[in-house]
Design a protein around this motif. Structure first.
Motif, PDB file in Angstrom:
ATOM      1  N   ILE A   1      35.777  39.947  45.721  1.00  8.21           N
ATOM      2  CA  ILE A   1      35.424  38.645  45.515  1.00  8.21           C
ATOM      3  C   ILE A   1      34.958  38.266  44.221  1.00  8.21           C
ATOM      4  N   ARG A   2      34.161  39.056  43.776  1.00  9.56           N
ATOM      5  CA  ARG A   2      33.284  38.849  42.529  1.00  9.56           C
ATOM      6  C   ARG A   2      34.644  38.672  41.198  1.00  9.56           C
ATOM      7  N   GLY A   3      35.532  39.781  41.340  1.00  7.78           N
ATOM      8  CA  GLY A   3      36.425  40.059  40.371  1.00  7.78           C
ATOM      9  C   GLY A   3      37.409  38.568  40.224  1.00  7.78           C
ATOM     10  N   ALA A   4      37.885  38.118  41.503  1.00  9.17           N
ATOM     11  CA  ALA A   4      38.818  37.092  41.601  1.00  9.17           C
ATOM     12  C   ALA A   4      37.877  35.694  40.945  1.00  9.17           C
TER      13      ALA A   4
ATOM     14  N   ALA B   1      38.754  39.753  32.492  1.00  6.77           N
ATOM     15  CA  ALA B   1      37.809  39.820  33.364  1.00  6.77           C
ATOM     16  C   ALA B   1      37.909  40.457  34.657  1.00  6.77           C
ATOM     17  N   GLY B   2      39.147  40.287  35.060  1.00  8.82           N
ATOM     18  CA  GLY B   2      39.495  40.898  36.252  1.00  8.82           C
ATOM     19  C   GLY B   2      39.564  42.346  36.282  1.00  8.82           C
ATOM     20  N   GLU B   3      40.136  42.972  35.072  1.00  4.60           N
ATOM     21  CA  GLU B   3      40.020  44.492  34.980  1.00  4.60           C
ATOM     22  C   GLU B   3      38.739  44.827  34.685  1.00  4.60           C
ATOM     23  N   HIS B   4      37.907  44.169  34.068  1.00  7.27           N
ATOM     24  CA  HIS B   4      36.582  44.684  33.916  1.00  7.27           C
ATOM     25  C   HIS B   4      35.867  44.746  35.077  1.00  7.27           C
ATOM     26  N   VAL B   5      36.022  43.684  36.210  1.00  8.11           N
ATOM     27  CA  VAL B   5      35.233  43.892  37.401  1.00  8.11           C
ATOM     28  C   VAL B   5      35.969  45.062  38.206  1.00  8.11           C
TER      29      VAL B   5
END
Length: 233
Positions: free
Chosen positions: A86-89, A206-210
């Motif tokens: 959820i945080r990634g999204a 940002a998505g890849e980082h999470v």
């Protein structure tokens, strides 16, 4: 004795104090939380302690074990993965929105750059000095900056409960394995994409980082469990 002053939001202050101790390992998984002792230690009445415990239970950080009372919950890896998803999204949305805003407002982008670079520099210093609490605080500060830059007030509010849970997981990991400098280089790449107004790239990074953070934590804790279970050579 750590004494918390009686001011509005006392339960939240107790919550944060106990959360800090869980994240710092002062209160490890299984630690018994006796409300009378906590009230005496923090210099408050039972009511804010009860309210803080209710918040910690809701966040999955504390559990009730029947007649044995409240204990610090063991880290649930499956739940951690759900929080990260959820945080990634939400982080990807924040980065995209912030990049779109920078593309149309050069003055805003300059201000964001100054704040972002300052956090990244402090984060790299915290990694070098192995200051776990500072690393956690600055990690959250960087992402909070992007939530703010997105100009969507619902983002920060939506991601807050996930950060509360994940801060504990991150703290557990950092006490076992130092945070690599590459984490902050990823932050730097995200910020660069945002400042360049490249919404698609900012969203992807940002998505890849999470996602990488979630995978790294899962491997760390799975490996630790396997090592504890393995017989001595």
């Amino acid at each position: 004795m750590t004494v918390i002053r009686a001011v509005p939001g006392l339960a939240e202050q107790v919550y944060q104090a106990v959360l800090d101790e869980i994240c710092d390992g002062v209160l490890p998984p299984g630690a018994h939380l006796v409300q009378e002792q906590l009230a005496e230690r923090f210099g408050v009445s039972r009511q804010p302690i009860q309210q803080a415990m209710a918040l910690l239970k809701a966040d999955g950080l504390v559990e009730e074990r029947g007649r044995r009372g409240l204990h610090v919950a063991a880290l649930d890896l499956a739940l951690m993965s759900h929080h990260y998803a959820i945080r990634g999204a939400l982080d990807a949305l924040a980065a995209r929105s912030a990049a779109e805003r920078c593309a149309g407002d050069e003055t805003f982008a300059l201000g964001l750059e100054a704040r972002g670079r300052k956090i990244i520099e402090a984060g790299l210093r915290a990694v070098e000095s192995k200051a776990v609490r500072d690393q956690l605080r600055l990690e959250e500060s960087f992402h909070s900056l992007l939530y703010e830059a997105s100009d969507n007030p619902l983002l920060a509010r939506s991601v807050e409960p996930h950060w509360r849970f994940l801060r504990r997981a991150m703290g557990d990991r950092l006490r076992e394995t130092p945070q690599p400098e590459s984490i902050w280089r990823q932050h730097e790449a995200i910020l660069d994409a945002v400042l360049a107004g490249d919404a698609a790239l900012a969203e992807r990074l940002a998505g890849e980082h999470v996602g990488q953070a979630s995978e790294m934590l899962s491997k760390t804790f799975t490996g630790a469990d396997e090592n504890r279970a393995a017989p001595a050579a």
